[in-house]
Design an enzyme around this catalytic site. Structure first.
Site, PDB file in Angstrom:
ATOM      1  N   HIS A 209     -27.364 -35.586 -26.025  1.00 11.48           N
ATOM      2  CA  HIS A 209     -26.849 -36.456 -26.970  1.00 11.48           C
ATOM      3  C   HIS A 209     -25.434 -36.270 -26.773  1.00 11.48           C
ATOM      4  O   HIS A 209     -24.671 -37.295 -27.275  1.00 11.48           O
ATOM      5  CB  HIS A 209     -27.366 -36.203 -28.331  1.00 11.48           C
ATOM      6  CG  HIS A 209     -26.742 -34.984 -28.860  1.00 11.48           C
ATOM      7  ND1 HIS A 209     -27.278 -33.736 -29.171  1.00 11.48           N
ATOM      8  CD2 HIS A 209     -25.588 -34.997 -29.568  1.00 11.48           C
ATOM      9  CE1 HIS A 209     -26.506 -32.791 -29.699  1.00 11.48           C
ATOM     10  NE2 HIS A 209     -25.506 -33.350 -30.013  1.00 11.48           N
TER      11      HIS A 209
ATOM     12  N   ASP B 176     -33.278 -32.586 -24.989  1.00  8.70           N
ATOM     13  CA  ASP B 176     -31.861 -32.926 -25.197  1.00  8.70           C
ATOM     14  C   ASP B 176     -31.067 -31.949 -24.216  1.00  8.70           C
ATOM     15  O   ASP B 176     -30.555 -30.866 -24.709  1.00  8.70           O
ATOM     16  CB  ASP B 176     -31.472 -32.338 -26.775  1.00  8.70           C
ATOM     17  CG  ASP B 176     -30.095 -33.051 -26.887  1.00  8.70           C
ATOM     18  OD1 ASP B 176     -29.376 -33.688 -26.237  1.00  8.70           O
ATOM     19  OD2 ASP B 176     -29.621 -32.715 -28.166  1.00  8.70           O
TER      20      ASP B 176
ATOM     21  N   SER C  53     -22.528 -28.777 -30.436  1.00  2.00           N
ATOM     22  CA  SER C  53     -23.760 -29.379 -29.349  1.00  2.00           C
ATOM     23  C   SER C  53     -23.294 -29.203 -28.107  1.00  2.00           C
ATOM     24  O   SER C  53     -22.171 -29.499 -27.687  1.00  2.00           O
ATOM     25  CB  SER C  53     -23.653 -30.692 -29.600  1.00  2.00           C
ATOM     26  OG  SER C  53     -24.342 -30.886 -30.924  1.00  2.00           O
ATOM     27  N   GLY C  54     -24.326 -28.647 -27.314  1.00  2.00           N
ATOM     28  CA  GLY C  54     -24.177 -28.938 -25.972  1.00  2.00           C
ATOM     29  C   GLY C  54     -23.949 -27.450 -25.459  1.00  2.00           C
ATOM     30  O   GLY C  54     -23.817 -26.984 -24.239  1.00  2.00           O
TER      31      GLY C  54
HETATM   32  C1  4AZ Z   1     -24.293 -31.786 -34.372  1.00  2.85           C
HETATM   33  O1  4AZ Z   1     -24.335 -32.565 -35.384  1.00  2.85           O
HETATM   34  C2  4AZ Z   1     -25.041 -30.630 -34.689  1.00  2.85           C
HETATM   35  N1  4AZ Z   1     -26.905 -26.657 -37.025  1.00  2.85           N
HETATM   36  C3  4AZ Z   1     -25.192 -29.527 -34.143  1.00  2.85           C
HETATM   37  C4  4AZ Z   1     -25.945 -28.432 -34.420  1.00  2.85           C
HETATM   38  C5  4AZ Z   1     -26.460 -28.231 -35.421  1.00  2.85           C
HETATM   39  C6  4AZ Z   1     -26.312 -29.392 -36.351  1.00  2.85           C
HETATM   40  C7  4AZ Z   1     -25.790 -30.634 -36.064  1.00  2.85           C
HETATM   41  C8  4AZ Z   1     -27.394 -27.171 -35.956  1.00  2.85           C
HETATM   42  O2  4AZ Z   1     -23.877 -31.910 -32.993  1.00  2.85           O
END
Ligand code: 4AZ
Length: 304
Positions: free
Chosen positions: A79, A126, A249-250
């Protein structure tokens, strides 16, 4: 970003003024951690900040691509790259993004490949790889190794001064599973609270135990979200309070393996909100993708 993804944060960050004794190193992740804390510099030497026009937007992890002490492959979340990349770079060896240290390297991303079965609606699969314009050199203490963290080997502290900043993370064995309750560490420059506006300049980390997948699936079923037990794993606290968040993320979710080396068991993927009770963070289960990862490395690495 996936539709179900909502901002989350590494809560309760310690702040840069904390002294090293109060800073949680990856070796102490088995201890009680209240919210997230500033990472001890160099305790996640595989982490990279993925940036667009110099702004952080996702995390990633350097992986070993062969016998050479360098890598041009980063693992991240699909993502993070699904909508395409613009002027993307990765920063390795970074801690405070506002004050690049001498050990920090920035390299351009020349290609991104997300999993062919990535589904942006369900966030299934993902996972993605980035190919870098040139390899990033490792300066790890032991040639041929992976997952070495200063935090777990305090006797390597002299290496800190000599710039031990970049090391590949170990990959799990194919289909390896993590026992429920295993303490893992997520790290990143993401939001420090749900709904926050700015990502963190300082690398933060949080200790989160693995939660039984059937239980995680139940928690998310009430939200209309399917948790695939092979492709995803959940980690956090039933009562909330500690979690990864948007911008993390990632990035890596690691657990110590046999021999104490850190293994990339998860890639920060999504959640509903951040650190909410009953809604733990969801991570891509890396051990489900080992053949795919190895194939991408063979296809795209120039360092082999
Ligand atoms: C995000 O929006 C995201 N709590 C990443 C991790 C989590 C929630 C949202 C996990 O990239």
């Amino acid at each position: 970003m996936s539709g179900v993804v909502v901002a989350v944060g590494l809560l309760g960050c310690g702040g840069a003024e904390m002294d090293l004794d109060q800073v949680d190193a990856v070796d102490r992740m088995g201890q009680e951690i209240v919210g997230g804390v500033e990472a001890r510099p160099n305790s996640h030497p595989w982490i990279v900040s993925i940036q667009s026009y110099g702004s952080h937007f996702c995390g990633g992890s350097l992986v070993r691509v062969g016998a050479r002490e360098e890598s041009d492959i980063v693992l991240t979340a699909a993502h993070c790259v699904y909508d395409g990349l613009s002027s993307a770079t990765v920063a390795a060896g970074a801690h405070d993004l506002s004050r690049p240290a001498s050990g920090q390297t920035t390299v351009r991303v020349v290609r991104s490949v997300y999993h062919p079965s990535y589904d942006p609606d369900t966030t299934l699969n993902d996972i993605a790889i980035l190919k870098l314009e040139k390899p990033i050199k490792f300066n790890q203490p032991v040639a041929g190794s992976c997952g070495d963290s200063l935090g777990m080997r305090p006797n390597l502290s002299t290496q800190l001064a000599s710039g031990f900043t970049t090391t590949p993370v170990c990959l799990p064995a194919a289909n390896e599973s993590v026992s429920d309750g295993t303490m893992m560490t997520a790290a990143g420059w993401g939001l420090t609270r749900e709904g926050g506006y700015d990502t963190s300049n300082i690398l933060m980390q949080v200790g989160v135990p693995k939660i039984n997948t059937a239980e995680v699936a139940n928690m998310y079923r009430s939200q209309g979200i399917h948790i695939d037990p092979y492709a995803m794993l959940g980690a956090g606290y039933r009562q909330g309070g500690k979690d990864s968040c948007q911008g993390d993320s990632g990035g890596p979710l690691v657990a110590p393996g046999a021999n104490g080396r850190y293994v990339l068991q998860g890639i920060t993927s999504f959640g509903i909100g951040c650190a909410r009770a009953g809604l733990p963070g969801i991570y891509t289960r890396v051990s489900n993708y080992i053949p795919w990862i190895n194939q991408q490395i063979r296809l795209y690495s120039s360092s082999l």
